[in-house]
Scaffold this active site. Sequence first.
Site, short mmCIF file in Angstrom:
data_model
loop_
_atom_site.label_atom_id
_atom_site.label_comp_id
_atom_site.label_asym_id
_atom_site.label_seq_id
_atom_site.Cartn_x
_atom_site.Cartn_y
_atom_site.Cartn_z
N ARG A 1 28.35 27.38 35.16
CA ARG A 1 29.71 27.78 34.81
C ARG A 1 30.71 27.55 35.95
NH1 ARG A 1 31.06 33.30 35.85
NH2 ARG A 1 29.50 34.38 37.09
N ARG B 1 21.88 43.97 40.70
CA ARG B 1 22.40 43.93 42.05
C ARG B 1 23.61 44.85 42.11
NH1 ARG B 1 19.55 42.14 46.07
NH2 ARG B 1 21.22 40.98 47.11
N ARG C 1 31.87 37.91 50.97
CA ARG C 1 33.29 37.57 50.91
C ARG C 1 34.13 38.73 51.41
NH1 ARG C 1 34.62 37.52 44.35
NH2 ARG C 1 33.94 39.65 43.88
N GLU D 1 32.28 42.56 51.44
CA GLU D 1 31.42 42.80 50.28
C GLU D 1 29.96 42.48 50.63
OE1 GLU D 1 31.54 40.90 45.89
OE2 GLU D 1 33.44 41.75 46.59
N TYR E 1 26.09 39.76 31.94
CA TYR E 1 27.30 39.60 32.73
C TYR E 1 28.43 39.20 31.79
CZ TYR E 1 30.73 37.97 36.04
OH TYR E 1 31.90 37.81 36.74
N ASP F 1 32.74 38.59 31.37
CA ASP F 1 34.12 38.59 31.84
C ASP F 1 34.91 39.58 30.99
OD1 ASP F 1 33.91 36.75 33.91
OD2 ASP F 1 34.15 35.03 32.56
#
Length: 382
Positions: A172, A248, A278, A299, A347, A349
């Site tokens: 993706r 995670r 990041r 992070e 997961y 969006d």
Amino acid sequence: MGDRLMMVGAGLSGAVLARQLAEAGHSVTVVDARDHIAGNCHTARDAQTGVMVHTYGPHIFHTDDDGVWDYVQRFATFRPYKNQVKTTVEGRVYSLPVNLHTINQFYGTALRPEEARAYVAARTADIPDPQTFEEQALAFVGPDLYAAFFEGYTRKQWGTDPSNLPASILKRLPLRFNYDDNYFFHRHQGMPEDGYTALVAAMLDHPGITVHLNTVFDPAETDQWDHVFWAGPLDGFFDYKLGRLGYRTLDFETFRADGDWQGCAVMNHPDADVPYTRISEHKHFAPWESHAGSVLYREFPRACGPDDIPYYPIRLAEEKSLLADYVALAEQASGVTFVGRLGTYRYLDMDVTIREALDLADAYVAARADGETPPRFSAAPL
């Protein structure tokens, strides 16, 4: 007379479902174990700087779904926002996703699009059907770009060798042979002007909705409601009796600075010797605002423990096997629908979360009208 409905979770799934079902004439009680609404997209003003902080890490709204885009604008003003991610590799800054500028800068070239396409293709591995993240990367960008931009970041993010991860994780991510540095390619992109919590609050602002925070719902009480929508962890509904699905989680190290600390909202750090993945500088998520001070997050991903907030479902072979067992249990349960990211162990969006909640609300109303059983899941977990 409408149903008495219990919505477990005041994130996007719960808020959209609650709003739609309240508008359909049902009485909806929303509970959340946390002390705030909006789940992991919760935003709050930093008292010291006035910066709107994405409490659980960056959330950027992007979609090609016109219906979802129109829906969220009922509840908030969205400002244009372009996600332009940068990455620091061995002391040099590059643009992400990998585009023509990244390629030319990395290789010290001045290639045109077709030249760059051929240049990268000559360095990729011939793997007709990549199965792992590593194979997909080697076939996608070749060993040099993989080692620089993907390998270290992926090891830190997932806590395992990229050869253990499925190819779908990388599929993706775009590779561009032009100078477009917009991370997303969707038609609609933006940020709610007053933050995501205000957006969710507006969704929940309906006389048919009651919200209780700091409240844990006991699945044993499911039969006290006409129907329960569970946006918590799927395994949590069953008290983890078969074991815990793997996630995670993230730790955030907050620091503040004067002025503009890094010049962009998100700077990735894929180098293996940097312990974080990041740094996000939250003032840049609202470029229409002006603040003298700045709030930043480093992070740190790690394995999710029982008391941690689950972020990313791992979904490797072991987890999928356990997931199948929990799905079988869920199919036998009555009076409950499992929804959203945690309820379906996927997961998602934000736009997909909203679309699935809108469709589920319609499906529930239709099922009740026809005397049928509502869907067990907002979307199939497997």
